[in-house]
Design an enzyme around this catalytic site. Structure first.
Site: not given
Ligand code: PGA
Length: 253
Positions: A176, A9-11, A237-238, A216, A100, A98, A170
């Site tokens: 994050g 997930n590049w966000k 994500g990251g 994470s 967010e 998600h 999640e």
């Molecule tokens: P993260 O994000 O790996 O940076 O914690 C995961 C996500 O939000 O899908």
């Protein structure tokens, strides 16, 4: 056999140039390092989708996904992107719900049901996210909280429809933050999710649904999480923004 999926997930990251480099590196590494039984899904921001799909070309087991889609079919909804438009660009997956999007864009369970239905009608495979906040975890009500998210958004789907959905658990407190759920915490929740799905759709359907862990996940903790019987992959994500890390996570199986 459930599908093993490592989704990135590049966000809201990556310029056009950066996205092309990242994609090309991932495709090359997946080929060179013979990643066979894991599906990789790259979920870039919308403007990248076309070129990412092109760069993936005929690479087996690498797919493109979007991070969101509209809950409406088509029409006068400025700024929105429909599931059908995504499908017409060769997109295979779409992340829905998600945390967010739930928090910053006020997406509620009802709206998410509509998004899942739109995605399925367009032939996309939804990656449906669920997960509890830190205060809910600390209060010990995380299991009913997550079950409710699933019931309220997904349980009006037919067995055939839900079989096409991938679930991503999640925990919000792990996204994050560098704080990962322990492998035991992840397994416990994944097993509870599967049991919940079985209570509505039967064991066979529940056993066929991939449940990904997100929050994470990185090369140093992926092996332990992915070794758990009900953890069928990750939503990253990251660490998905670095080709080496993303591939190393996929190789931790
Ligand atoms: P993260 O994000 O790996 O940076 O914690 C995961 C996500 O939000 O899908």
């Amino acid at each position: 056999m459930r599908k093993k999926i490592i989704a990135g997930n590049w966000k809201m990251n990556m310029t056009y140039e950066e996205g092309q480099i990242l994609t090309s590196e991932i495709v090359q590494m997946a080929q060179d390092e013979q990643l066979k039984d894991v599906s990789l899904v790259l979920n870039p921001p919308f403007p990248h989708l076309h070129v990412v799909k092109k760069l993936i070309g005929g690479a087996p087991n690498v797919f493109v996904g979007a991070q969101n889609c509209s809950d409406k079919e088509s029409g006068a909804y400025t700024g929105e992107v429909s599931a059908a438009i995504l499908a017409s660009f060769g997109v295979s997956y779409v992340i829905i719900g998600h945390s967010e999007r739930r928090e910053y864009f006020k997406e509620n369970n009802e709206m998410l049901t509509e998004k899942v239905k739109q995605a399925l009608a367009a032939g996309l495979q939804p990656i449906f996210c669920c997960g509890e906040s830190l205060d809910i975890r600390e209060a010990g009500t995380h299991e009913p909280n997550v079950k409710f998210q699933l019931t309220d958004s997904l349980f009006e789907l037919s067995a055939e429809e839900i079989s096409k959905v991938t679930i991503a658990y999640e925990p919000i407190w792990a996204i994050g933050t560098g704080k990962t759920a322990s492998a035991e915490q992840a397994q416990e929740m994944h097993a509870a999710i599967r049991k919940h799905l079985a209570s509505k759709y039967g064991k066979e359907v529940a056993d066929s649904i991939s449940i990904l862990y997100g929050g994470s996940m990185k090369p140093s903790n992926a092996a332990e999480l992915l070794a758990k019987p009900d953890v069928d992959g990750g939503l990253i994500g990251g660490a998905s923004l670095k080709s080496r890390d993303f591939i190393d996570i996929a190789k931790s199986y």
